[in-house]
Design a protein around this motif. Sequence first.
Motif, PDB file in Angstrom:
ATOM      1  N   ARG A  54     -16.787 106.681 117.579  1.00 35.25           N
ATOM      2  CA  ARG A  54     -17.788 106.818 116.536  1.00 35.25           C
ATOM      3  C   ARG A  54     -17.600 105.808 115.418  1.00 35.25           C
ATOM      4  O   ARG A  54     -18.555 105.276 114.890  1.00 35.25           O
ATOM      5  N   THR A 152     -40.590 101.733 112.791  1.00 33.99           N
ATOM      6  CA  THR A 152     -41.508 102.877 112.756  1.00 33.99           C
ATOM      7  C   THR A 152     -42.828 102.520 113.430  1.00 33.99           C
ATOM      8  O   THR A 152     -43.384 103.297 114.200  1.00 33.99           O
ATOM      9  N   TYR A 247     -24.477 100.781 120.673  1.00 30.56           N
ATOM     10  CA  TYR A 247     -25.153 101.989 120.196  1.00 30.56           C
ATOM     11  C   TYR A 247     -26.262 102.431 121.158  1.00 30.56           C
ATOM     12  O   TYR A 247     -26.403 103.619 121.449  1.00 30.56           O
ATOM     13  N   ARG A 250     -25.732 104.867 124.016  1.00 27.96           N
ATOM     14  CA  ARG A 250     -25.291 106.216 123.672  1.00 27.96           C
ATOM     15  C   ARG A 250     -26.412 107.224 123.843  1.00 27.96           C
ATOM     16  O   ARG A 250     -26.280 108.197 124.561  1.00 27.96           O
ATOM     17  N   LEU A 251     -27.536 106.999 123.167  1.00 32.51           N
ATOM     18  CA  LEU A 251     -28.639 107.954 123.273  1.00 32.51           C
ATOM     19  C   LEU A 251     -29.868 107.329 123.934  1.00 32.51           C
ATOM     20  O   LEU A 251     -30.840 108.007 124.196  1.00 32.51           O
ATOM     21  N   SER A 253     -32.156 105.541 122.781  1.00 34.03           N
ATOM     22  CA  SER A 253     -33.401 105.621 122.037  1.00 34.03           C
ATOM     23  C   SER A 253     -33.243 105.045 120.641  1.00 34.03           C
ATOM     24  O   SER A 253     -32.136 104.889 120.141  1.00 34.03           O
ATOM     25  N   ALA A 254     -34.369 104.717 120.039  1.00 32.13           N
ATOM     26  CA  ALA A 254     -34.377 104.246 118.663  1.00 32.13           C
ATOM     27  C   ALA A 254     -35.588 104.830 117.977  1.00 32.13           C
ATOM     28  O   ALA A 254     -36.624 105.027 118.599  1.00 32.13           O
ATOM     29  N   SER A 255     -35.443 105.162 116.702  1.00 32.15           N
ATOM     30  CA  SER A 255     -36.580 105.683 115.938  1.00 32.15           C
ATOM     31  C   SER A 255     -36.371 105.297 114.485  1.00 32.15           C
ATOM     32  O   SER A 255     -35.391 104.635 114.144  1.00 32.15           O
ATOM     33  N   ALA A 256     -37.307 105.725 113.642  1.00 31.68           N
ATOM     34  CA  ALA A 256     -37.188 105.398 112.227  1.00 31.68           C
ATOM     35  C   ALA A 256     -35.946 106.049 111.616  1.00 31.68           C
ATOM     36  O   ALA A 256     -35.494 105.661 110.549  1.00 31.68           O
ATOM     37  N   ALA A 257     -35.368 107.035 112.295  1.00 33.30           N
ATOM     38  CA  ALA A 257     -34.189 107.714 111.748  1.00 33.30           C
ATOM     39  C   ALA A 257     -32.887 107.036 112.162  1.00 33.30           C
ATOM     40  O   ALA A 257     -31.820 107.418 111.710  1.00 33.30           O
ATOM     41  N   THR A 258     -32.972 106.008 113.025  1.00 29.61           N
ATOM     42  CA  THR A 258     -31.761 105.317 113.475  1.00 29.61           C
ATOM     43  C   THR A 258     -31.167 104.479 112.347  1.00 29.61           C
ATOM     44  O   THR A 258     -31.888 103.772 111.651  1.00 29.61           O
ATOM     45  N   GLY A 259     -29.850 104.575 112.180  1.00 34.26           N
ATOM     46  CA  GLY A 259     -29.162 103.684 111.250  1.00 34.26           C
ATOM     47  C   GLY A 259     -29.452 103.929 109.785  1.00 34.26           C
ATOM     48  O   GLY A 259     -29.144 103.084 108.946  1.00 34.26           O
ATOM     49  N   TRP A 262     -26.575 103.508 107.035  1.00 34.14           N
ATOM     50  CA  TRP A 262     -25.421 102.779 107.559  1.00 34.14           C
ATOM     51  C   TRP A 262     -24.940 101.721 106.579  1.00 34.14           C
ATOM     52  O   TRP A 262     -23.765 101.426 106.507  1.00 34.14           O
ATOM     53  N   GLY A 298     -15.983 113.271 108.206  1.00 35.91           N
ATOM     54  CA  GLY A 298     -17.070 114.009 108.855  1.00 35.91           C
ATOM     55  C   GLY A 298     -16.549 114.872 109.987  1.00 35.91           C
ATOM     56  O   GLY A 298     -16.921 116.039 110.136  1.00 35.91           O
ATOM     57  N   ASN A 299     -15.653 114.299 110.778  1.00 31.78           N
ATOM     58  CA  ASN A 299     -15.071 114.996 111.923  1.00 31.78           C
ATOM     59  C   ASN A 299     -14.294 116.235 111.478  1.00 31.78           C
ATOM     60  O   ASN A 299     -14.468 117.327 112.021  1.00 31.78           O
TER      61      ASN A 299
ATOM     62  N   THR B  37     -41.980 108.939 109.198  1.00 30.04           N
ATOM     63  CA  THR B  37     -40.620 108.409 109.140  1.00 30.04           C
ATOM     64  C   THR B  37     -39.669 109.113 110.084  1.00 30.04           C
ATOM     65  O   THR B  37     -38.555 108.677 110.264  1.00 30.04           O
ATOM     66  N   ARG B 196     -30.846 112.782 115.913  1.00 29.85           N
ATOM     67  CA  ARG B 196     -30.169 112.697 117.208  1.00 29.85           C
ATOM     68  C   ARG B 196     -28.703 112.314 117.092  1.00 29.85           C
ATOM     69  O   ARG B 196     -27.842 112.881 117.740  1.00 29.85           O
ATOM     70  N   ASP B 205     -17.953 117.487 118.387  1.00 34.44           N
ATOM     71  CA  ASP B 205     -16.884 118.207 117.685  1.00 34.44           C
ATOM     72  C   ASP B 205     -16.834 119.675 118.101  1.00 34.44           C
ATOM     73  O   ASP B 205     -15.755 120.238 118.274  1.00 34.44           O
TER      74      ASP B 205
END
Lengths: 339, 316
Positions: A54, A152, A247, A250-251, A253-259, A262, A298-299, B37, B196, B205
């Motif tokens: 991660r 987006t 990256y 891993r999933l 996919s990509a969307s507006a919520a990716t990254g 970061w 986070g972990n 978004t 996701r 986890d």
Amino acid sequence: MSVSAHEPVKSSKGFRIDLKTAGPLVALILLVILGYSLNPLFLGEGNVTNLLTRSAFIGIIAVGATFVITAGGIDLSVGSMAAFIAGVMIIVMNWAVDSMGVSIWTVVLGIGCSLILGVGAGFINGFLTTKGKIEAFIVTLGTMGIYRSLVTYFANGGTLSLNNSAREIYRPVYYDSFLRLPYPVWVFIIVAILGWILMNRTAFGRYCMAIGSNEHVARYSAIKVDRVRTMTFILQGLCVSLATIIYVPRLGSASAATGVLWELEAIAAVIIGGTMLKGGFGRVGGTVIGALILTAIGNILNLTEIISNYLNGAVQGVIIIAAVYLQRGSLRAGRKKAE
Amino acid sequence: MSLKAIALGLMATSVLAGSALAQDEQVKIGVSIPAATHGFMGGLNWHAQEAEKRLEAAHPNIDLIIVTADGPSDQASDLEDLVSVQQIDALVVLPFESEPLTEPVRAVKDAGAFITVVDRGLTDPTIQDVYVSGNNTEMGVNSAEYMMTRLGEGDNIVILRGIPTVLDTERFDAFMSTIEGSGINVLDDEFANWNRDDGFEVMQDFLSRFPDIDGVWAQDDDITLGVVEAIRQAGREDEMFVVGGAGMKEIVKGVMEGDELVPVDVLYPPAQIATAMDVTVAHFTSNGPVRGEYILGSPLITQENAEQFYFPDSPF
């Protein structure tokens, strides 16, 4: 001023740990002890592997950010850039599958596409900052918005998903391992070592520090300031591209919520690691530890039920500030010793 | 149930009122929604545009104007523009946040517009003429009831929640009170932010923490996608199942095809904006009253009924 900043670099021959690395390292060790005492599974093999894999994303991006920040710049666009590159990679690979069928070349095409986009995006940031004479903060704030809305738009507000058969071929890049370490961790290790060498053992690294501590002096010392600056942004773009390459599988996919956010995580990792936000002094090794600290927090919060879910952000904030405080403390101690 | 009633009502009114409307003057309806978004809002935007096309084709005198906002203050500006520039006769609004948008919507009402509020309510419900919403409580209850059909005394589940908001709390509380006394053991719950990547990490986890998990309530389909990858990575597909929510097309397709890991989904329709637009148009075209609350159901999507919830062209 710049002399004192260069001193520790000179004195640290080889891989000897000096006082400035001790701060973040102590923070990480304390965090590991805390994690283990809250839940012994924290040091289980599976969890350690997850944690390292991660931290690879933020870590690789943060190594690039170390150079940008050391040279006195900042790049806020990395998260959006990663989402944008991931989106275009998926579109290109899906197109390749439709027109040519699935093979290993589909993935190679996607990877090539990512590298070109990363270097290109980095160059645009660097060019606008140096030749366009616009503050790096403003340039990358602008490109951040541009890349985010482009992804987006490409996804039509939803999710871009990689074709399933292409995914089966690409999947091992994230999920398989070599000598029990997943590939993303290897990429992270290699990027970190190359970054360390570049920062501490080459003229380029010295130029970055010189420009960050005093741009005018650097210019009068015949350093090609604009070129070095642009190179730091290109390096950052390359790092974002590498992070995106590991990256996407891993999933798929990509969307507006990716990254999202970061850029802040990368900057936090750099600062926790001991690089100065105002430039002039950079530590790639510290950045790696900073990325590990951020992921570990986070972990650990996921592994325990003690702290209310609503307070996760607060705990992260406290630990980030404490890590930087520890490092400042050791800085002061180091200075006293030198006197 | 109420959805069906609306559909029937609309069909009747469009037949009855269609001819009478031709000589009526132009009606302008503003539709103010959050920008696309993330997945759910992307779907909502798509359904809004589809409804606009359909309604404008059916009613030549109706003009729908869709505006999208990036945040509460942006949306407040949109509302001002709709009133001052477009001079709308009605407003369909999905407020970004309840509190800050209550006064701006009241100002639109004071300007004489008919108000339809969608999903997230205003703090003063007397402003709205019509309220259309999904049912968060029912979503939690239906998810829990499905869990109870598959699991019982001593079985373990984990929960991945959304973002700390009232909406999330409603779902969570309803779920928890429904499974109370069933003997199902909730190992832990964590926020995965309707995302996701976070779903993937939180589930990783959970998997390293708990050797025995029988079910996962992911509450949202974006989270579900991450959860599924984490379970595959751990090779524990055979030990558990996942219940998501919302009705993302990829998930609904999987349900339709008999996916064993994600056997069902619970609807929280992004198409509710279309319902709200239908009802608002009906106010100008129908000969019956439309004022009131329209709470859409959150039915369980199973292999048998999945087809009616599958929109292959929607981005979500």
